[in-house]
Design an enzyme around this catalytic site. Structure first.
Site, PDB file in Angstrom:
ATOM      1  N   GLY A 174       8.754 -20.616 -41.615  1.00  0.00           N
ATOM      2  CA  GLY A 174       8.738 -19.630 -40.533  1.00  0.00           C
ATOM      3  C   GLY A 174       9.242 -20.174 -39.218  1.00  0.00           C
ATOM      4  O   GLY A 174       9.383 -19.434 -38.239  1.00  0.00           O
ATOM      5  N   ASP A 175       9.523 -21.470 -39.180  1.00  0.00           N
ATOM      6  CA  ASP A 175       9.998 -22.064 -37.925  1.00  0.00           C
ATOM      7  C   ASP A 175      11.399 -22.650 -38.066  1.00  0.00           C
ATOM      8  O   ASP A 175      11.778 -23.542 -37.330  1.00  0.00           O
ATOM      9  CB  ASP A 175       9.007 -23.137 -37.442  1.00  0.00           C
ATOM     10  CG  ASP A 175       8.835 -24.271 -38.444  1.00  0.00           C
ATOM     11  OD1 ASP A 175       9.379 -24.179 -39.560  1.00  0.00           O
ATOM     12  OD2 ASP A 175       8.152 -25.262 -38.104  1.00  0.00           O
ATOM     13  N   ASN A 185       9.585 -27.054 -33.186  1.00  0.00           N
ATOM     14  CA  ASN A 185       8.198 -27.508 -33.077  1.00  0.00           C
ATOM     15  C   ASN A 185       7.652 -27.496 -31.659  1.00  0.00           C
ATOM     16  O   ASN A 185       6.453 -27.467 -31.447  1.00  0.00           O
ATOM     17  CB  ASN A 185       8.079 -28.936 -33.623  1.00  0.00           C
ATOM     18  CG  ASN A 185       8.400 -28.985 -35.106  1.00  0.00           C
ATOM     19  OD1 ASN A 185       7.843 -28.215 -35.885  1.00  0.00           O
ATOM     20  ND2 ASN A 185       9.324 -29.839 -35.486  1.00  0.00           N
ATOM     21  N   TYR A 213      16.367   7.564  -4.307  1.00  0.00           N
ATOM     22  CA  TYR A 213      15.497   7.610  -5.480  1.00  0.00           C
ATOM     23  C   TYR A 213      15.585   8.998  -6.068  1.00  0.00           C
ATOM     24  O   TYR A 213      15.239   9.976  -5.390  1.00  0.00           O
ATOM     25  CB  TYR A 213      14.035   7.285  -5.105  1.00  0.00           C
ATOM     26  CG  TYR A 213      13.132   7.536  -6.290  1.00  0.00           C
ATOM     27  CD1 TYR A 213      13.243   6.761  -7.435  1.00  0.00           C
ATOM     28  CD2 TYR A 213      12.224   8.595  -6.295  1.00  0.00           C
ATOM     29  CE1 TYR A 213      12.469   7.020  -8.554  1.00  0.00           C
ATOM     30  CE2 TYR A 213      11.445   8.860  -7.414  1.00  0.00           C
ATOM     31  CZ  TYR A 213      11.576   8.073  -8.545  1.00  0.00           C
ATOM     32  OH  TYR A 213      10.826   8.335  -9.654  1.00  0.00           O
ATOM     33  N   ALA A 224       4.114 -20.044 -42.998  1.00  0.00           N
ATOM     34  CA  ALA A 224       3.906 -19.651 -41.603  1.00  0.00           C
ATOM     35  C   ALA A 224       2.439 -19.772 -41.217  1.00  0.00           C
ATOM     36  O   ALA A 224       1.913 -19.002 -40.430  1.00  0.00           O
ATOM     37  CB  ALA A 224       4.388 -18.215 -41.393  1.00  0.00           C
ATOM     38  N   ALA A 225       1.762 -20.763 -41.811  1.00  0.00           N
ATOM     39  CA  ALA A 225       0.325 -20.889 -41.565  1.00  0.00           C
ATOM     40  C   ALA A 225       0.008 -21.888 -40.466  1.00  0.00           C
ATOM     41  O   ALA A 225      -1.096 -21.899 -39.927  1.00  0.00           O
ATOM     42  CB  ALA A 225      -0.384 -21.308 -42.857  1.00  0.00           C
ATOM     43  N   ASN A 232       8.746  13.209  -6.347  1.00  0.00           N
ATOM     44  CA  ASN A 232       8.391  13.763  -7.663  1.00  0.00           C
ATOM     45  C   ASN A 232       6.915  13.621  -7.974  1.00  0.00           C
ATOM     46  O   ASN A 232       6.431  14.165  -8.941  1.00  0.00           O
ATOM     47  CB  ASN A 232       9.219  13.070  -8.752  1.00  0.00           C
ATOM     48  CG  ASN A 232       8.993  11.581  -8.805  1.00  0.00           C
ATOM     49  OD1 ASN A 232       8.699  10.956  -7.785  1.00  0.00           O
ATOM     50  ND2 ASN A 232       9.116  11.002  -9.976  1.00  0.00           N
ATOM     51  N   ASN A 240      15.496 -33.663 -46.573  1.00  0.00           N
ATOM     52  CA  ASN A 240      15.017 -32.397 -47.116  1.00  0.00           C
ATOM     53  C   ASN A 240      14.847 -31.429 -45.956  1.00  0.00           C
ATOM     54  O   ASN A 240      14.104 -31.695 -45.021  1.00  0.00           O
ATOM     55  CB  ASN A 240      13.659 -32.657 -47.787  1.00  0.00           C
ATOM     56  CG  ASN A 240      12.919 -31.377 -48.127  1.00  0.00           C
ATOM     57  OD1 ASN A 240      13.537 -30.368 -48.449  1.00  0.00           O
ATOM     58  ND2 ASN A 240      11.594 -31.441 -48.056  1.00  0.00           N
ATOM     59  N   ARG A 258       2.237 -28.596 -31.031  1.00  0.00           N
ATOM     60  CA  ARG A 258       3.170 -29.132 -30.034  1.00  0.00           C
ATOM     61  C   ARG A 258       3.766 -28.070 -29.106  1.00  0.00           C
ATOM     62  O   ARG A 258       4.371 -28.385 -28.098  1.00  0.00           O
ATOM     63  CB  ARG A 258       4.283 -29.926 -30.738  1.00  0.00           C
ATOM     64  CG  ARG A 258       3.813 -31.288 -31.198  1.00  0.00           C
ATOM     65  CD  ARG A 258       4.820 -31.929 -32.133  1.00  0.00           C
ATOM     66  NE  ARG A 258       4.827 -31.296 -33.451  1.00  0.00           N
ATOM     67  CZ  ARG A 258       5.709 -31.554 -34.408  1.00  0.00           C
ATOM     68  NH1 ARG A 258       6.677 -32.409 -34.190  1.00  0.00           N
ATOM     69  NH2 ARG A 258       5.633 -30.944 -35.571  1.00  0.00           N
TER      70      ARG A 258
HETATM   71  C1  UD1 Z   1       8.350 -30.923 -44.254  1.00  0.00           C
HETATM   72  C2  UD1 Z   1       8.744 -31.642 -45.530  1.00  0.00           C
HETATM   73  C3  UD1 Z   1       9.823 -32.658 -45.212  1.00  0.00           C
HETATM   74  C4  UD1 Z   1      11.003 -31.973 -44.567  1.00  0.00           C
HETATM   75  C5  UD1 Z   1      10.565 -31.172 -43.358  1.00  0.00           C
HETATM   76  C6  UD1 Z   1      11.706 -30.323 -42.866  1.00  0.00           C
HETATM   77  C7  UD1 Z   1       6.764 -31.707 -46.920  1.00  0.00           C
HETATM   78  C8  UD1 Z   1       5.636 -32.534 -47.408  1.00  0.00           C
HETATM   79  N1  UD1 Z   1       7.582 -32.292 -46.076  1.00  0.00           N
HETATM   80  O1  UD1 Z   1       7.772 -31.865 -43.393  1.00  0.00           O
HETATM   81  O2  UD1 Z   1      10.248 -33.280 -46.400  1.00  0.00           O
HETATM   82  O3  UD1 Z   1      11.964 -32.931 -44.194  1.00  0.00           O
HETATM   83  O4  UD1 Z   1       9.481 -30.286 -43.681  1.00  0.00           O
HETATM   84  O5  UD1 Z   1      11.370 -29.694 -41.657  1.00  0.00           O
HETATM   85  O6  UD1 Z   1       6.919 -30.597 -47.369  1.00  0.00           O
HETATM   86  N2  UD1 Z   1       2.737 -25.375 -43.445  1.00  0.00           N
HETATM   87  C9  UD1 Z   1       1.812 -24.471 -43.889  1.00  0.00           C
HETATM   88  N3  UD1 Z   1       0.663 -24.934 -44.463  1.00  0.00           N
HETATM   89  C10 UD1 Z   1       0.412 -26.259 -44.603  1.00  0.00           C
HETATM   90  C11 UD1 Z   1       1.369 -27.178 -44.135  1.00  0.00           C
HETATM   91  C12 UD1 Z   1       2.527 -26.690 -43.571  1.00  0.00           C
HETATM   92  O7  UD1 Z   1       1.997 -23.260 -43.795  1.00  0.00           O
HETATM   93  O8  UD1 Z   1      -0.642 -26.593 -45.135  1.00  0.00           O
HETATM   94  C13 UD1 Z   1       3.964 -24.864 -42.845  1.00  0.00           C
HETATM   95  C14 UD1 Z   1       4.117 -25.297 -41.397  1.00  0.00           C
HETATM   96  O9  UD1 Z   1       3.545 -24.334 -40.520  1.00  0.00           O
HETATM   97  C15 UD1 Z   1       5.620 -25.379 -41.254  1.00  0.00           C
HETATM   98  C16 UD1 Z   1       6.100 -25.789 -42.643  1.00  0.00           C
HETATM   99  O10 UD1 Z   1       5.049 -25.455 -43.515  1.00  0.00           O
HETATM  100  O11 UD1 Z   1       6.179 -24.125 -40.949  1.00  0.00           O
HETATM  101  C17 UD1 Z   1       6.446 -27.263 -42.747  1.00  0.00           C
HETATM  102  O12 UD1 Z   1       5.264 -28.014 -42.506  1.00  0.00           O
HETATM  103  P1  UD1 Z   1       5.244 -29.300 -41.616  1.00  0.00           P
HETATM  104  O13 UD1 Z   1       3.873 -29.818 -41.552  1.00  0.00           O
HETATM  105  O14 UD1 Z   1       5.951 -29.061 -40.345  1.00  0.00           O
HETATM  106  O15 UD1 Z   1       6.096 -30.294 -42.542  1.00  0.00           O
HETATM  107  P2  UD1 Z   1       6.911 -31.534 -42.077  1.00  0.00           P
HETATM  108  O16 UD1 Z   1       5.991 -32.653 -41.830  1.00  0.00           O
HETATM  109  O17 UD1 Z   1       7.833 -31.145 -40.981  1.00  0.00           O
HETATM  110 CA    CA Z   2       8.074 -29.286 -39.404  1.00  0.00          CA
END
Ligand code: UD1
Ligand code: CA
Length: 458
Positions: free
Chosen positions: A104-105, A228, A367, A9-10, A387, A170, A15
């Protein structure tokens, strides 16, 4: 089995085009993050669980929003990739735990699917949640060998044309044994198209290290959809509302249109409840048996007793409504109000911090605030409890069986005795004795032969 959720959730959520951290965007009355951990929270009943949240952007805000959540926090100051994010949590993870990576999303994941995933994992077997998509663009693809065994995940930006044809993706949700995960994470590199430490590279490492990976598939893409941007947020809200409406109908609630009811909290409903269109429930709402909610009502943190009817366009917030009551149309019941059984509140009536006794009525244009109203009281049209003196609020007390004529003002603090009658138009500044008629209306006179003025002729 010991489970340790690591919730990513970092991220900033660029977007969303919002000042708010992405995981705090609202969904069905709470946040994306809150929904995203709910499936795991449900597992605490049957598993030994711990949870670590990896936060970064808006860390303080995210922490503050999770008051009461039983979890550890780690901060990822620079977002160097999902593998790097999970690595931040490693110092708090024991070797005998299965690490459940959650995002977290991804708010619609169900308890049943998550349970299937963790049951497929063991200290020797990582498990990966996957789904087949008609359009897998953007996601990491699950690569399998000729025997169908999972071999690796390749990211969209790193895949070749053939790999990108794979439709199994994935979801980002996985369950990986703690001890080897620590080893694999320490060996991650970032020489890929995005220069990031990919968690997904752990899959190939695991296979090479003699830990075969099982893929657990879900057939519901909604369940694993990431949010997103605002369009996806709206779609996810609809999908969740659809799910909640379906659950209500399964419990026997009649929804005139399941696409036109919104539930932003917890709704408990008795039997044979009917809900008309465009109704919003917020917070904690409990409806008794045979309750009917008319169109366009907004009901928040309220309890409504058996056989009560809320007519169209009414707002109820922080109130308890008894049995066989009727409220509305166009009524507003504000916090700390209590309607005893068979009370009635009609159109354009506002109640605030008021108790309305059994069988009492305020049917039109009133009222009534900071009032304690006894049983079988009739409050006529246009009655106002004054009142507020500009500095303080004062209480109006009305005894059982009193009759308040139309258009009276009751200047609080003031009491109306039991069985008293106030004549229409009375401005009550002193207590009205029980059983008597009190009236402040000037005596009516007629001026005989009086003529209206006429316009001067030019
Ligand atoms: C990631 C997966 C991808 C998968 C997809 C599913 C990786 C490399 N790729 O891609 O295989 O299909 O999710 O939605 O894992 N986040 C952090 N710190 C970071 C990077 C990300 O907390 O340094 C968190 C983001 O806030 C997010 C989640 O990790 O909640 C996924 O990161 P995001 O960059 O969206 O990965 P995708 O490119 O979507
Ligand atoms: Ca994502």
């Amino acid at each position: 089995m010991k489970l340790h959720a690591v919730v990513l959730a970092a991220g900033k959520g660029t977007r969303m085009r919002s000042e708010m951290p992405k995981v705090l965007q609202p969904l069905a009355g709470s946040t994306l993050l809150d929904h995203s951990v709910s499936a795991f929270k449900a597992l605490t009943q049957r598993f030994d669980t711990r949870m670590t949240l990896v936060i970064g952007h808006g860390a303080e805000q995210v922490k503050a929003s999770c008051e009461g959540l039983d979890c550890h926090w780690v901060t990822q100051t620079e977002q160097l990739g999902t593998g790097h994010a999970v690595a931040q949590a490693i110092p708090g993870i024991s070797d005998d735990e299965i690490v459940v990576v959650l995002c977290g999303d991804v708010p619609l994941l169900t308890e049943a699917t998550l349970e299937r995933l963790v049951n497929a994992a063991s200290d020797k077997t990582p498990a990966l949640l996957t789904v087949n998509l008609d359009d897998p663009t953007g996601y990491g693809r699950v690569l399998r060998n000729d025997q169908g065994d999972v071999e690796a995940i390749v990211e969209q930006k790193d895949g070749n044309a053939e790999q990108l044809l794979v439709s199994e993706i994935n979801t980002g949700i996985m369950a990986i044994p703690g001890a080897p995960l620590k080893r694999w994470l320490s060996q991650l590199g970032n020489s890929n198209a995005q220069g990031e430490y990919y968690l997904t590279d752990v899959i190939a490492m695991s296979v090479a290290d003699g830990y075969p990976v099982v893929a657990v598939a879900t057939d519901d893409p909604d369940e694993v959809a990431g949010v997103n941007d605002k369009a996806q947020l709206a779609q996810t809200e609809r999908a969740l509302q659809h799910r909640l409406a379906k659950a209500l109908m399964q419990q026997g609630v009649t929804l005139r249109d399941p696409a036109r009811v919104d539930c932003r909290g917890q709704l408990a409903a008795g039997s044979d409840v009917v809900v008309d269109v465009n109704v919003i429930f917020e917070g904690d709402v409990r409806l008794g048996d045979r309750v009917v909610i008319g169109a366009n009502c907004q009901i928040k943190d309220a309890t409504i007793g058996d056989d009560s009817v809320i007519l169209a366009n009414s707002l109820i917030d922080g109130a308890v409504i008894g049995k066989q009551c009727q409220v509305g149309p166009f009524a507003r019941i504000r916090p700390d109000s209590l309607l005893a059984d068979r009370a009635r509140v009609g159109n354009f009536v506002e109640l605030k911090k008021t108790q309305l006794g059994e069988g009492s009525k305020a049917n039109h244009l009133s009222y009534v605030g900071d009032a304690i109203v006894g049983q079988n009281v009739n409050i006529g049209a246009g009655v106002i409890t004054c009142n507020y003196d500009g500095a303080n609020k004062h209480v109006t007390e009305i005894g059982d069986g009193a009759f308040i004529g139309s258009d009276c003002q009751l200047v609080a603090p003031v009491k109306v005795g039991a069985g008293a009658t106030l004549g229409a138009g009375t401005t009550l500044g002193k207590d009205a004795p029980a059983g008597e008629l009190t009236i402040t209306r000037p005596k009516q006179i007629t001026i005989a032969g009086w003529k209206r003025p006429v316009k001067n002729k030019k």
